[in-house]
Design an enzyme around this catalytic site. Sequence first.
Site, mmCIF file in Angstrom:
data_model
loop_
_atom_site.group_PDB
_atom_site.id
_atom_site.type_symbol
_atom_site.label_atom_id
_atom_site.label_comp_id
_atom_site.label_asym_id
_atom_site.label_seq_id
_atom_site.Cartn_x
_atom_site.Cartn_y
_atom_site.Cartn_z
ATOM 1 N N THR A 86 0.813 -1.205 0.000
ATOM 2 C CA THR A 86 0.000 0.000 0.000
ATOM 3 C C THR A 86 0.854 1.265 0.000
ATOM 4 O OG1 THR A 86 -1.527 1.267 1.391
ATOM 5 C CG2 THR A 86 -0.100 -0.257 2.531
ATOM 6 N N ASP A 87 0.266 2.360 -0.498
ATOM 7 C CA ASP A 87 0.967 3.651 -0.444
ATOM 8 C C ASP A 87 1.032 4.205 0.984
ATOM 9 O OD1 ASP A 87 -1.716 4.353 -0.131
ATOM 10 O OD2 ASP A 87 -1.760 5.803 -1.780
ATOM 11 N N GLU A 88 0.224 3.617 1.903
ATOM 12 C CA GLU A 88 0.181 4.157 3.267
ATOM 13 C C GLU A 88 1.510 3.969 3.996
ATOM 14 O OE1 GLU A 88 -3.246 3.524 5.590
ATOM 15 O OE2 GLU A 88 -4.604 3.682 3.896
ATOM 16 N N TYR A 114 -2.082 -0.399 10.974
ATOM 17 C CA TYR A 114 -2.183 -1.081 9.673
ATOM 18 C C TYR A 114 -0.962 -0.791 8.804
ATOM 19 C CZ TYR A 114 -3.373 -1.599 4.730
ATOM 20 O OH TYR A 114 -3.334 -1.901 3.389
ATOM 21 N N LYS A 164 2.043 -3.255 7.364
ATOM 22 C CA LYS A 164 2.335 -3.440 5.935
ATOM 23 C C LYS A 164 3.790 -3.039 5.642
ATOM 24 C CE LYS A 164 -0.057 -4.578 3.003
ATOM 25 N NZ LYS A 164 -0.435 -5.916 2.459
ATOM 26 N N ASP A 177 -12.838 12.863 13.960
ATOM 27 C CA ASP A 177 -11.827 12.382 13.022
ATOM 28 C C ASP A 177 -11.197 11.060 13.485
ATOM 29 O OD1 ASP A 177 -10.292 12.399 10.772
ATOM 30 O OD2 ASP A 177 -9.276 14.306 11.193
HETATM 31 P P1 NAD Z 1 -9.725 -7.319 2.058
HETATM 32 O O1 NAD Z 1 -9.733 -7.001 3.511
HETATM 33 O O2 NAD Z 1 -10.931 -7.051 1.242
HETATM 34 O O3 NAD Z 1 -9.361 -8.866 1.833
HETATM 35 C C1 NAD Z 1 -8.364 -9.511 2.567
HETATM 36 C C2 NAD Z 1 -8.524 -11.018 2.353
HETATM 37 O O4 NAD Z 1 -7.485 -11.685 3.082
HETATM 38 C C3 NAD Z 1 -9.861 -11.582 2.858
HETATM 39 O O5 NAD Z 1 -10.422 -12.444 1.896
HETATM 40 C C4 NAD Z 1 -9.473 -12.338 4.119
HETATM 41 O O6 NAD Z 1 -10.325 -13.439 4.386
HETATM 42 C C5 NAD Z 1 -8.052 -12.785 3.784
HETATM 43 N N1 NAD Z 1 -7.250 -13.039 4.987
HETATM 44 C C6 NAD Z 1 -7.119 -12.239 6.079
HETATM 45 N N2 NAD Z 1 -6.312 -12.821 6.979
HETATM 46 C C7 NAD Z 1 -5.902 -14.006 6.435
HETATM 47 C C8 NAD Z 1 -5.029 -15.034 6.876
HETATM 48 N N3 NAD Z 1 -4.420 -14.992 8.075
HETATM 49 N N4 NAD Z 1 -4.820 -16.094 6.053
HETATM 50 C C9 NAD Z 1 -5.428 -16.156 4.843
HETATM 51 N N5 NAD Z 1 -6.274 -15.207 4.388
HETATM 52 C C10 NAD Z 1 -6.504 -14.143 5.169
HETATM 53 O O7 NAD Z 1 -8.459 -6.555 1.480
HETATM 54 P P2 NAD Z 1 -8.263 -5.859 0.058
HETATM 55 O O8 NAD Z 1 -8.797 -4.486 0.117
HETATM 56 O O9 NAD Z 1 -8.708 -6.782 -1.001
HETATM 57 O O10 NAD Z 1 -6.669 -5.747 0.049
HETATM 58 C C11 NAD Z 1 -5.863 -6.807 -0.479
HETATM 59 C C12 NAD Z 1 -4.406 -6.442 -0.325
HETATM 60 O O11 NAD Z 1 -4.161 -5.216 -1.018
HETATM 61 C C13 NAD Z 1 -3.973 -6.203 1.128
HETATM 62 O O12 NAD Z 1 -2.680 -6.719 1.290
HETATM 63 C C14 NAD Z 1 -3.965 -4.687 1.261
HETATM 64 O O13 NAD Z 1 -3.029 -4.269 2.230
HETATM 65 C C15 NAD Z 1 -3.565 -4.271 -0.130
HETATM 66 N N6 NAD Z 1 -4.054 -2.946 -0.587
HETATM 67 C C16 NAD Z 1 -5.373 -2.644 -0.526
HETATM 68 C C17 NAD Z 1 -5.809 -1.411 -1.016
HETATM 69 C C18 NAD Z 1 -7.265 -1.015 -1.001
HETATM 70 O O14 NAD Z 1 -7.585 0.131 -1.333
HETATM 71 N N7 NAD Z 1 -8.192 -1.892 -0.665
HETATM 72 C C19 NAD Z 1 -4.888 -0.502 -1.552
HETATM 73 C C20 NAD Z 1 -3.530 -0.847 -1.571
HETATM 74 C C21 NAD Z 1 -3.125 -2.085 -1.097
HETATM 75 O O1 DAU Z 2 -4.162 4.008 0.401
HETATM 76 C C1 DAU Z 2 -4.376 2.622 0.290
HETATM 77 C C2 DAU Z 2 -5.238 2.149 1.431
HETATM 78 O O2 DAU Z 2 -6.558 2.606 1.159
HETATM 79 C C3 DAU Z 2 -5.223 0.635 1.623
HETATM 80 O O3 DAU Z 2 -3.924 0.221 1.972
HETATM 81 C C4 DAU Z 2 -6.215 0.205 2.709
HETATM 82 O O4 DAU Z 2 -6.260 -1.210 2.794
HETATM 83 C C5 DAU Z 2 -7.579 0.735 2.339
HETATM 84 O O5 DAU Z 2 -8.497 0.438 3.374
HETATM 85 C C6 DAU Z 2 -7.534 2.252 2.109
HETATM 86 O O6 DAU Z 2 -7.276 2.941 3.357
HETATM 87 P P1 DAU Z 2 -8.073 4.287 3.747
HETATM 88 O O7 DAU Z 2 -8.029 4.446 5.205
HETATM 89 O O8 DAU Z 2 -7.635 5.417 2.890
HETATM 90 O O9 DAU Z 2 -9.565 3.838 3.241
HETATM 91 P P2 DAU Z 2 -11.016 4.091 3.859
HETATM 92 O O10 DAU Z 2 -12.006 3.711 2.812
HETATM 93 O O11 DAU Z 2 -11.157 3.487 5.212
HETATM 94 O O12 DAU Z 2 -11.063 5.667 4.044
HETATM 95 C C7 DAU Z 2 -10.868 6.533 2.946
HETATM 96 C C8 DAU Z 2 -10.882 7.945 3.485
HETATM 97 O O13 DAU Z 2 -12.220 8.252 3.926
HETATM 98 C C9 DAU Z 2 -10.004 8.147 4.704
HETATM 99 O O14 DAU Z 2 -9.430 9.449 4.655
HETATM 100 C C10 DAU Z 2 -10.952 8.034 5.890
HETATM 101 C C11 DAU Z 2 -12.246 8.571 5.312
HETATM 102 N N1 DAU Z 2 -13.487 7.989 5.877
HETATM 103 C C12 DAU Z 2 -13.582 6.624 5.918
HETATM 104 C C13 DAU Z 2 -14.722 6.030 6.427
HETATM 105 C C14 DAU Z 2 -14.833 4.520 6.498
HETATM 106 C C15 DAU Z 2 -14.525 8.809 6.281
HETATM 107 O O15 DAU Z 2 -14.432 10.049 6.217
HETATM 108 N N2 DAU Z 2 -15.658 8.215 6.781
HETATM 109 C C16 DAU Z 2 -15.791 6.862 6.887
HETATM 110 O O16 DAU Z 2 -16.853 6.387 7.391
#
Ligand code: NAD
Ligand code: DAU
Length: 354
Positions: free
Chosen positions: A133-135, A159, A163, A289
């Site tokens: 992730t970019d985080e 988180y 990562k 927040d």
């Molecule tokens: P998600 O939470 O939707 O899915 C995670 C999956 O991993 C689920 O199916 C869960 O059952 C499985 N899992 C969790 N713990 C496990 C374990 N111990 N063993 C096996 N499986 C397990 O996540 P996502 O949003 O699909 O993200 C996938 C990957 O991409 C993650 O590594 C996340 O850090 C990364 N990522 C996500 C985003 C985003 O915006 N969603 C952005 C950048 C990177």
């Molecule tokens: O940047 C990549 C990341 O993006 C991934 O690594 C994470 O897995 C993914 O969850 C996501 O993280 P964020 O924290 O950015 O995503 P989220 O959807 O939780 O929140 C997006 C933005 O919106 C963040 O600034 C928090 C805000 N937010 C979120 C929720 C759930 C709100 O203002 N209200 C809300 O109820």
Amino acid sequence: MSILVTGGAGFIGSNFVLDWLALTDEPVINLDLLTYAGNLENLALLARDDRHIFIRGDICDRPLIDRLLHRYQPRAIIHFAAESHVDRSIHGPDAFMRTNIDGTFTLLEAAREYWNGLNEQGRGGFRFHHVSTDEVYGSLLPKEPPFTETSLYQPNSPYSASKAASDHLVRAWHHTYGLPVTTSNCSNNYGPYQFPEKLIPLVIANALAGKPLPIYGDGRQIRDWLYVSDHCAALRRILAEGRDGATYNVGGWNEIANIDIVGQVIALLDELRPSPAGSYARLITHVTDRPGHDRRYAIDARKIEQELKWRPAETFATGIRKTVLWYLEHRQWVERVTSGAYRQWIDTNYGERP
Ligand code: NAD
Ligand code: DAU
């Protein structure tokens, strides 16, 4: 030939598996623990497809991973499995340390032993791809340039710290043991099958249910947004031609403030599913927040564009329309994944945000 995917029942993983099997006949071994975030219904289209082998299991379970590698002999591991929600990591970091750090360590050790046992051709063709992730880069000031692959690691949440730790492990396993690896650091994904704890699906689900649309703080925090199928395409490019040991930043060139994201979702819902009570904008509610909330993320995705010729196909306008339409057409999916445990999470997270 086959690939092993971890976390392939989650949001990005299931999109990746579906796209992969729509584009190739190479089987996928899908290892997923099916936590609250994993949902086999995401993969229902593959129910009768013998190219998809689903195994419910934990990436921390070394004997299981050894058995899978031995049995299926994959040419690559694409590692998505993680605890992924920042707010949950604030309420309970333990699972993040276990899955994201210990789980990645366990996979790397199993991959190393497996890779060492391959013949020369197998070793040369093998790849471990780590989805990150970019985080990990922390938060940007308004005028700072976007994150590049050489930006400092400055994770701010449990988180992102977990990562970042996993990224360092992947790097070290390459540097010390020579394991062939690539890593991608991606911005916020959106699209079908995203669990409605994340901003965009939460806002869609709440609006349709007539519930408040919670905006953390002033809502001026900025994220870069990438349509999930574009991310999956980038991962396929990296798997095919990424340089051994390289990291790639993946982003959508869409820096947008949260309040404007919510505004665009509302505008689409007002157009596609107008409410007799008037615009969904009436439901916007500013709440306390997120602790330690990162103000801005932005991705410089020029390296992957120059080296691997990848660019996102969707603009935010096209991607968000597809996403809203998908959620409108899949109300039952949302209803089913928002079970008792989901409602408990909503009480925990939002109950303490006046
Ligand atoms: P998600 O939470 O939707 O899915 C995670 C999956 O991993 C689920 O199916 C869960 O059952 C499985 N899992 C969790 N713990 C496990 C374990 N111990 N063993 C096996 N499986 C397990 O996540 P996502 O949003 O699909 O993200 C996938 C990957 O991409 C993650 O590594 C996340 O850090 C990364 N990522 C996500 C985003 C985003 O915006 N969603 C952005 C950048 C990177
Ligand atoms: O940047 C990549 C990341 O993006 C991934 O690594 C994470 O897995 C993914 O969850 C996501 O993280 P964020 O924290 O950015 O995503 P989220 O959807 O939780 O929140 C997006 C933005 O919106 C963040 O600034 C928090 C805000 N937010 C979120 C929720 C759930 C709100 O203002 N209200 C809300 O109820």
